[in-house]
Scaffold this motif. Sequence first.
Motif, PDB file in Angstrom:
ATOM      1  N   UNK A  50       0.825  -1.209   0.000  1.00 11.87           N
ATOM      2  CA  UNK A  50       0.000   0.000   0.000  1.00 11.87           C
ATOM      3  C   UNK A  50       0.858   1.258   0.000  1.00 11.87           C
ATOM      4  N   UNK A  51       1.914   1.245   0.796  1.00 11.90           N
ATOM      5  CA  UNK A  51       2.790   2.426   0.851  1.00 11.90           C
ATOM      6  C   UNK A  51       3.515   2.646  -0.465  1.00 11.90           C
ATOM      7  N   UNK A  52       4.025   1.576  -1.076  1.00 12.63           N
ATOM      8  CA  UNK A  52       4.751   1.759  -2.337  1.00 12.63           C
ATOM      9  C   UNK A  52       3.817   2.199  -3.456  1.00 12.63           C
ATOM     10  N   UNK A  53       2.579   1.709  -3.452  1.00 12.21           N
ATOM     11  CA  UNK A  53       1.610   2.164  -4.455  1.00 12.21           C
ATOM     12  C   UNK A  53       1.352   3.659  -4.317  1.00 12.21           C
ATOM     13  N   UNK A  54       1.211   4.124  -3.089  1.00 15.56           N
ATOM     14  CA  UNK A  54       0.928   5.539  -2.871  1.00 15.56           C
ATOM     15  C   UNK A  54       2.143   6.404  -3.168  1.00 15.56           C
ATOM     16  N   UNK A  57       2.335   6.821  -6.899  1.00 12.56           N
ATOM     17  CA  UNK A  57       1.330   7.751  -7.389  1.00 12.56           C
ATOM     18  C   UNK A  57       1.674   9.186  -7.031  1.00 12.56           C
ATOM     19  N   UNK A  58       2.283   9.395  -5.874  1.00 16.84           N
ATOM     20  CA  UNK A  58       2.592  10.763  -5.463  1.00 16.84           C
ATOM     21  C   UNK A  58       3.808  11.315  -6.187  1.00 16.84           C
ATOM     22  N   UNK A  59       4.604  10.464  -6.815  1.00 15.17           N
ATOM     23  CA  UNK A  59       5.749  10.950  -7.589  1.00 15.17           C
ATOM     24  C   UNK A  59       5.305  11.725  -8.820  1.00 15.17           C
ATOM     25  N   UNK A  60       4.107  11.426  -9.285  1.00 19.36           N
ATOM     26  CA  UNK A  60       3.599  12.092 -10.483  1.00 19.36           C
ATOM     27  C   UNK A  60       3.250  13.552 -10.241  1.00 19.36           C
ATOM     28  N   UNK A  61       3.136  13.945  -8.980  1.00 11.28           N
ATOM     29  CA  UNK A  61       2.774  15.324  -8.696  1.00 11.28           C
ATOM     30  C   UNK A  61       4.012  16.198  -8.817  1.00 11.28           C
ATOM     31  N   UNK A 115      -2.814  10.401  -0.954  1.00 13.77           N
ATOM     32  CA  UNK A 115      -1.838   9.309  -0.961  1.00 13.77           C
ATOM     33  C   UNK A 115      -1.120   9.201   0.380  1.00 13.77           C
ATOM     34  N   UNK A 116      -0.792  10.332   0.975  1.00 11.68           N
ATOM     35  CA  UNK A 116      -0.114  10.270   2.272  1.00 11.68           C
ATOM     36  C   UNK A 116      -1.054   9.762   3.362  1.00 11.68           C
ATOM     37  N   UNK A 121      -2.629   5.127   6.817  1.00 11.90           N
ATOM     38  CA  UNK A 121      -3.657   4.192   7.259  1.00 11.90           C
ATOM     39  C   UNK A 121      -3.382   2.755   6.840  1.00 11.90           C
ATOM     40  N   UNK A 122      -2.253   2.495   6.204  1.00  9.81           N
ATOM     41  CA  UNK A 122      -1.953   1.140   5.732  1.00  9.81           C
ATOM     42  C   UNK A 122      -2.013   0.098   6.848  1.00  9.81           C
ATOM     43  N   UNK A 123      -1.409   0.338   8.020  1.00  7.36           N
ATOM     44  CA  UNK A 123      -1.510  -0.689   9.072  1.00  7.36           C
ATOM     45  C   UNK A 123      -2.944  -0.939   9.513  1.00  7.36           C
TER      46      UNK A 123
END
Length: 175
Positions: A50-54, A57-61, A115-116, A121-123
């Motif tokens: 979940x963290x790596x997916x987010x 996605x946030x790198x695109x900003x 995304x953050x 909230x991943x855990x």
Amino acid sequence: MFDLNSLPISGGVVVAGAVLAVVFGAGLGPLVADRTIAASGWTMTCESSLRSDQVSQSRDTSSAPDISCGDITDVIGNGSDALCNLGGDLLIDLMKLGTKLDPQTAIRERAANRASRIAELAPTKCACAAKTVASDRWGWGLYAATGRLIGGPDDLNTDLTQALHGSACAMKLED
């Protein structure tokens, strides 16, 4: 009342079966579920996924570059220091304000904030999925009672992933 003497088996067998069903279903089923899920290592895999997916996605900003009047005068050349003295800093600040008011920038900032929040909230979300899968007391109880031959999950990772993306673990902050 129900008469145990009318059954083709003795009442002691029926009572013993009921006691075993309660012990395995209510007691050992959740314990076996928790230990099986913990042994699979799914919680750590889920959180990192979940963290790596987010993060991806946030790198695109992208945001507006942080520039000052002095940076521009270095590009323009000599004699342009007067531009900064005559209010060039105000002009640069107004240009930066224009990028902050850009609707696309606001959308990118909201996406980065979302995304953050999801990464934070991943855990909680992974624990919710594990709890949802472990909530099938009778399936896990049968799995424990039969020495892990009958019952339990067909594919634990699939069940956990479906629970993660299911409505039971949907977070209001994702909207």
